[in-house]
Motif scaffolding. Structure first.
Motif, short mmCIF file in Angstrom:
data_model
loop_
_atom_site.label_atom_id
_atom_site.label_comp_id
_atom_site.label_asym_id
_atom_site.label_seq_id
_atom_site.Cartn_x
_atom_site.Cartn_y
_atom_site.Cartn_z
N UNK A 42 26.65 16.71 12.30
CA UNK A 42 27.88 15.93 12.45
C UNK A 42 29.07 16.78 12.06
N UNK A 43 30.09 16.80 12.93
CA UNK A 43 31.36 17.45 12.61
C UNK A 43 32.29 16.35 12.12
N UNK A 44 32.84 16.55 10.94
CA UNK A 44 33.65 15.51 10.30
C UNK A 44 35.11 15.92 10.21
N UNK A 45 35.96 14.95 9.89
CA UNK A 45 37.40 15.18 9.80
C UNK A 45 37.78 15.95 8.54
N UNK A 46 36.94 15.94 7.53
CA UNK A 46 37.23 16.64 6.28
C UNK A 46 35.95 17.11 5.63
N UNK A 47 36.08 17.85 4.52
CA UNK A 47 34.90 18.42 3.87
C UNK A 47 34.16 17.43 2.98
N UNK A 48 33.37 16.58 3.57
CA UNK A 48 32.58 15.61 2.82
C UNK A 48 32.04 14.54 3.72
N UNK A 49 31.00 13.85 3.24
CA UNK A 49 30.39 12.80 4.05
C UNK A 49 31.22 11.52 4.08
N UNK A 50 32.25 11.45 3.25
CA UNK A 50 33.10 10.26 3.26
C UNK A 50 34.16 10.32 4.37
N UNK B 152 33.97 23.69 17.69
CA UNK B 152 32.90 23.61 18.67
C UNK B 152 33.44 22.90 19.90
N UNK B 153 33.38 23.56 21.06
CA UNK B 153 33.81 22.97 22.33
C UNK B 153 35.23 22.41 22.24
N UNK B 154 36.15 23.20 21.73
CA UNK B 154 37.57 22.85 21.60
C UNK B 154 37.83 21.69 20.65
N UNK B 155 36.92 21.42 19.74
CA UNK B 155 37.10 20.39 18.72
C UNK B 155 37.00 21.08 17.37
N UNK C 48 32.49 14.54 16.08
CA UNK C 48 31.53 14.79 17.15
C UNK C 48 30.23 15.28 16.53
N UNK C 49 29.20 15.40 17.32
CA UNK C 49 27.93 15.94 16.85
C UNK C 49 27.65 17.25 17.58
N UNK C 50 27.38 18.30 16.81
CA UNK C 50 27.05 19.61 17.38
C UNK C 50 25.53 19.65 17.54
N UNK C 51 25.03 19.94 18.74
CA UNK C 51 23.58 19.97 18.93
C UNK C 51 22.93 21.16 18.23
N UNK C 52 21.65 21.05 17.97
CA UNK C 52 20.90 22.14 17.34
C UNK C 52 21.00 23.39 18.22
N UNK C 53 21.32 24.52 17.60
CA UNK C 53 21.49 25.77 18.32
C UNK C 53 22.87 25.96 18.91
#
Length: 137
Positions: free
Chosen positions: A35-43, A72-75, A48-53
């Motif tokens: 999971x790509x998040x808006x900030x550094x933490x799970x909160x 990743x992919x312009x995000x 978006x989700x980056x696939x494995x590899x």
């Protein structure tokens, strides 16, 4: 003796250049769906989700490399550092970013982390619900 000293110094300098040359973005690959998040933490919300590899560009990490600012992919967003492995050929290829980050020159943020916005939600038109009346001909 006079020729050996400069040659030895040149050899030491050549070995130190690759590690010092990488001071900008690093290329890494994810070891799991991430999971790509808006900030550094799970909160923070998931962007978006980056696939494995999937290949990501790492711009910097927190002081302990637990979260990395990546694209990743312009995000752009934050991903967990423990699921990233270094992706450039060399002595640190395939090593996790937390153990290789210092040696490859990934910048570290001490505070004032960039926070990214969540992408706008996808709005789907709502189909009106009509009561079922018997058809009249």
């Amino acid at each position: 003796m006079i020729i050996r000293l400069p040659l030895a110094l040149a050899a030491v300098a050549m070995m130190a250049i690759p590690a010092a040359a990488q001071s900008g973005p690093a290329i890494a690959y994810t070891t799991a769906n991430l999971n790509m998040r808006a900030g550094p933490g799970t909160n923070y919300p998931v962007i978006t989700t980056v696939p494995q590899g999937g290949g990501v560009t790492v711009f910097g990490c927190t002081a302990n490399f637990s979260w990395c600012d990546a694209a990743f992919a312009n995000v752009k967003g934050w991903v967990s550092g423990k699921y990233l492995s270094y992706g450039v050929q060399g002595s640190y290829y395939g090593r996790p970013i937390p153990s290789a980050g210092v040696y490859i020159g990934v910048p570290r943020y001490q505070n004032n982390y960039p926070i990214y916005r969540r992408p706008p939600p996808v709005v789907r038109p709502v189909q009106p619900i009509y009561p079922r009346y018997p058809r009249r001909y």
